[in-house]
Design a protein around this motif. Structure first.
Motif, PDB file in Angstrom:
ATOM      1  N   ILE A  11       0.848  -1.188   0.000  1.00  0.00           N
ATOM      2  CA  ILE A  11       0.000   0.000   0.000  1.00  0.00           C
ATOM      3  C   ILE A  11       0.883   1.238   0.000  1.00  0.00           C
ATOM      4  O   ILE A  11       1.813   1.350   0.799  1.00  0.00           O
ATOM      5  N   ARG A  12       0.582   2.130  -0.904  1.00  0.00           N
ATOM      6  CA  ARG A  12       1.382   3.352  -1.045  1.00  0.00           C
ATOM      7  C   ARG A  12       0.847   4.411  -0.088  1.00  0.00           C
ATOM      8  O   ARG A  12      -0.291   4.860  -0.234  1.00  0.00           O
ATOM      9  N   VAL A  13       1.663   4.783   0.878  1.00  0.00           N
ATOM     10  CA  VAL A  13       1.243   5.693   1.940  1.00  0.00           C
ATOM     11  C   VAL A  13       2.067   6.974   1.888  1.00  0.00           C
ATOM     12  O   VAL A  13       3.301   6.913   1.845  1.00  0.00           O
ATOM     13  N   LEU A  14       1.391   8.100   1.910  1.00  0.00           N
ATOM     14  CA  LEU A  14       2.049   9.399   2.023  1.00  0.00           C
ATOM     15  C   LEU A  14       1.837   9.907   3.439  1.00  0.00           C
ATOM     16  O   LEU A  14       0.700  10.141   3.862  1.00  0.00           O
ATOM     17  N   VAL A  15       2.920  10.054   4.182  1.00  0.00           N
ATOM     18  CA  VAL A  15       2.875  10.564   5.552  1.00  0.00           C
ATOM     19  C   VAL A  15       3.187  12.055   5.515  1.00  0.00           C
ATOM     20  O   VAL A  15       4.238  12.462   5.019  1.00  0.00           O
ATOM     21  N   VAL A  16       2.275  12.867   6.052  1.00  0.00           N
ATOM     22  CA  VAL A  16       2.443  14.324   6.034  1.00  0.00           C
ATOM     23  C   VAL A  16       2.475  14.817   7.470  1.00  0.00           C
ATOM     24  O   VAL A  16       1.451  14.839   8.160  1.00  0.00           O
ATOM     25  N   ASP A  17       3.654  15.228   7.931  1.00  0.00           N
ATOM     26  CA  ASP A  17       3.808  15.678   9.310  1.00  0.00           C
ATOM     27  C   ASP A  17       5.039  16.561   9.395  1.00  0.00           C
ATOM     28  O   ASP A  17       6.085  16.236   8.833  1.00  0.00           O
ATOM     29  N   GLU A  29       8.061   1.847  10.858  1.00  0.00           N
ATOM     30  CA  GLU A  29       7.058   0.886  11.297  1.00  0.00           C
ATOM     31  C   GLU A  29       6.068   0.473  10.214  1.00  0.00           C
ATOM     32  O   GLU A  29       5.666  -0.693  10.142  1.00  0.00           O
ATOM     33  N   LEU A  30       5.624   1.404   9.366  1.00  0.00           N
ATOM     34  CA  LEU A  30       4.583   1.075   8.402  1.00  0.00           C
ATOM     35  C   LEU A  30       4.989   0.008   7.380  1.00  0.00           C
ATOM     36  O   LEU A  30       4.145  -0.797   6.980  1.00  0.00           O
ATOM     37  N   PRO A  31       6.245  -0.046   6.934  1.00  0.00           N
ATOM     38  CA  PRO A  31       6.612  -1.128   6.008  1.00  0.00           C
ATOM     39  C   PRO A  31       6.380  -2.521   6.582  1.00  0.00           C
ATOM     40  O   PRO A  31       6.169  -3.479   5.830  1.00  0.00           O
ATOM     41  N   ARG A  32       6.374  -2.656   7.909  1.00  0.00           N
ATOM     42  CA  ARG A  32       6.100  -3.954   8.511  1.00  0.00           C
ATOM     43  C   ARG A  32       4.668  -4.397   8.274  1.00  0.00           C
ATOM     44  O   ARG A  32       4.347  -5.585   8.394  1.00  0.00           O
ATOM     45  N   CYS A  35       3.442  -1.596   3.733  1.00  0.00           N
ATOM     46  CA  CYS A  35       3.290  -0.272   3.136  1.00  0.00           C
ATOM     47  C   CYS A  35       4.594   0.217   2.534  1.00  0.00           C
ATOM     48  O   CYS A  35       5.674  -0.051   3.050  1.00  0.00           O
ATOM     49  N   VAL A  36       4.466   0.952   1.436  1.00  0.00           N
ATOM     50  CA  VAL A  36       5.581   1.702   0.873  1.00  0.00           C
ATOM     51  C   VAL A  36       5.368   3.149   1.281  1.00  0.00           C
ATOM     52  O   VAL A  36       4.354   3.757   0.941  1.00  0.00           O
ATOM     53  N   VAL A  37       6.305   3.713   2.029  1.00  0.00           N
ATOM     54  CA  VAL A  37       6.093   5.004   2.674  1.00  0.00           C
ATOM     55  C   VAL A  37       6.871   6.115   1.979  1.00  0.00           C
ATOM     56  O   VAL A  37       8.063   5.981   1.708  1.00  0.00           O
ATOM     57  N   THR A  38       6.167   7.214   1.710  1.00  0.00           N
ATOM     58  CA  THR A  38       6.784   8.457   1.260  1.00  0.00           C
ATOM     59  C   THR A  38       6.409   9.523   2.282  1.00  0.00           C
ATOM     60  O   THR A  38       5.276   9.532   2.780  1.00  0.00           O
ATOM     61  N   CYS A  39       7.345  10.404   2.599  1.00  0.00           N
ATOM     62  CA  CYS A  39       7.078  11.420   3.622  1.00  0.00           C
ATOM     63  C   CYS A  39       7.090  12.821   3.030  1.00  0.00           C
ATOM     64  O   CYS A  39       7.856  13.117   2.099  1.00  0.00           O
ATOM     65  N   ALA A  40       6.241  13.678   3.563  1.00  0.00           N
ATOM     66  CA  ALA A  40       6.227  15.098   3.240  1.00  0.00           C
ATOM     67  C   ALA A  40       6.178  15.857   4.560  1.00  0.00           C
ATOM     68  O   ALA A  40       5.514  15.434   5.504  1.00  0.00           O
ATOM     69  N   ASP A  56      -2.345   5.389  -2.088  1.00  0.00           N
ATOM     70  CA  ASP A  56      -3.578   4.767  -1.622  1.00  0.00           C
ATOM     71  C   ASP A  56      -4.095   5.441  -0.361  1.00  0.00           C
ATOM     72  O   ASP A  56      -5.299   5.568  -0.162  1.00  0.00           O
ATOM     73  N   VAL A  57      -3.166   5.863   0.504  1.00  0.00           N
ATOM     74  CA  VAL A  57      -3.516   6.451   1.790  1.00  0.00           C
ATOM     75  C   VAL A  57      -2.643   7.673   2.038  1.00  0.00           C
ATOM     76  O   VAL A  57      -1.435   7.643   1.771  1.00  0.00           O
ATOM     77  N   VAL A  58      -3.262   8.730   2.568  1.00  0.00           N
ATOM     78  CA  VAL A  58      -2.523   9.900   3.044  1.00  0.00           C
ATOM     79  C   VAL A  58      -2.781  10.015   4.535  1.00  0.00           C
ATOM     80  O   VAL A  58      -3.931  10.148   4.963  1.00  0.00           O
TER      81      VAL A  58
END
Length: 311
Positions: A11-17, A29-32, A35-40, A56-58
């Motif tokens: 699952i492609r996840v964009l983390v915005v923080d 943690e999310l790759p466990r 998830c494939v994580v990208t950060c902004a 898929d998820v923000v």
């Protein structure tokens, strides 16, 4: 299961923080959870990434410098992006939750107060044979001690709760909130008060499980000087101080039968006497009560008065 299949289900996840430690933790943690994580680090950065990449998820922090989470959410929905947006906040309140849901957020979650042992869970399904992934549900967070959530877990359930708040708040009816500990009953109570005609009046809260009968009666109704040992001065109770406002009775099911009878009398007559006093005091107070027990069962078992339950 082959490696290609595993990659296809990620699952492609964009983390915005804007807080780097949180981004770092989620990247770890999310790759466990597949998830494939990208950060902004800002709303502006997130919007730029969404223009050039599909997610898929923000996971969107609510409070950030520049474009905050709610404004970023509005722009994401206006852009037509298909990603589900989950709003995260360390300072939850029902007003922002309602606004987030109206803007199309999938869910509204509270950041854990401690990052101890917690896990994330992402469940993905393919829609109609398409390669585009949708999440049902998208993300659930647990803290080791308790769930730190503002809803029961799914957007439909949360939307129903918030719709009920909008409906009952303008009335003057007493309200009973049922739910497990940590699910935000106090926040719901505050929101009902803030959205009512009593919003300019006081909002006072008491946990009924923390007092024995005599002390609880004194806290609620006050006492006269000399009413009991230690009553050196007159004291106003919460009913008196909350006049024209709202009184939140948390864990109301912990009240004894005797205290339930006294509370019912006040709700019926809108009058009370201080402990040790003879003068009647008239008040205009709305009651919002909460409990983590199923109240219909408590009534059926005779532990909670039926007439008070319907008061």
């Amino acid at each position: 299961m082959t490696q290609d299949t595993l990659l296809g289900n990620q699952i492609r996840v964009l983390v915005v923080d804007d807080e780097r430690p949180i981004r770092f933790l989620m990247e770890k943690e999310l790759p466990r959870a597949g998830c494939v994580v990208t950060c902004a680090e800002s709303g502006e950065d997130a919007l730029e990434r969404l223009r050039t990449q599909e997610f898929d998820v923000v996971l969107m922090d609510l409070k950030m410098p520049g474009i905050g989470g709610l404004e970023a959410l509005r722009r994401i929905r206006e852009s037509g992006a298909s990603a589900e947006v989950v709003v995260l906040t360390g300072h939850p309140d029902v007003t922002s939750a309602i606004e987030a849901m109206k803007l199309g957020a999938y869910d509204y979650l509270t950041k854990p107060s401690s990052w101890g042992r917690w896990s994330s869970c992402c469940v993905a399904r393919r829609s109609g044979g398409s390669s585009r992934r949708r999440t049902r549900p998208c993300v659930a967070w647990w803290h080791s001690a308790a769930r730190r959530r503002c809803s029961s877990g799914r957007s439909g359930a949360m939307a129903a709760v918030l719709a009920t708040v909008e409906r009952v708040a303008p009335t003057d009816a007493n309200v009973l909130i049922e739910g497990e500990s940590g699910t935000g009953k106090g926040l719901i109570a505050q929101s009902i008060h803030q959205r009512s005609a009593r919003a300019q009046g006081p909002f006072l809260a008491i946990n009924c499980s923390g007092f024995q009968d005599q002390l609880l009666e004194s806290e609620l109704f006050g006492h006269e000087k000399g009413a009991f040992t230690g009553a050196a001065t007159m004291k106003q109770g919460l009913f008196e101080v909350a006049d024209r406002g709202t009184l939140f009775l948390d864990e109301v099911a912990e009240m004894s039968q005797a205290m339930q009878a006294k509370l019912l009398q006040v709700l019926d007559s809108r009058e009370f006497r201080r402990v040790g006093g003879t003068r009647l005091h008239r008040v205009d107070v709305r009651i919002v009560a909460a409990t983590n027990k199923p109240m219909q069962r408590e009534v059926a078992m005779g532990r909670f008065r039926e007439d008070l339950y319907y008061a």
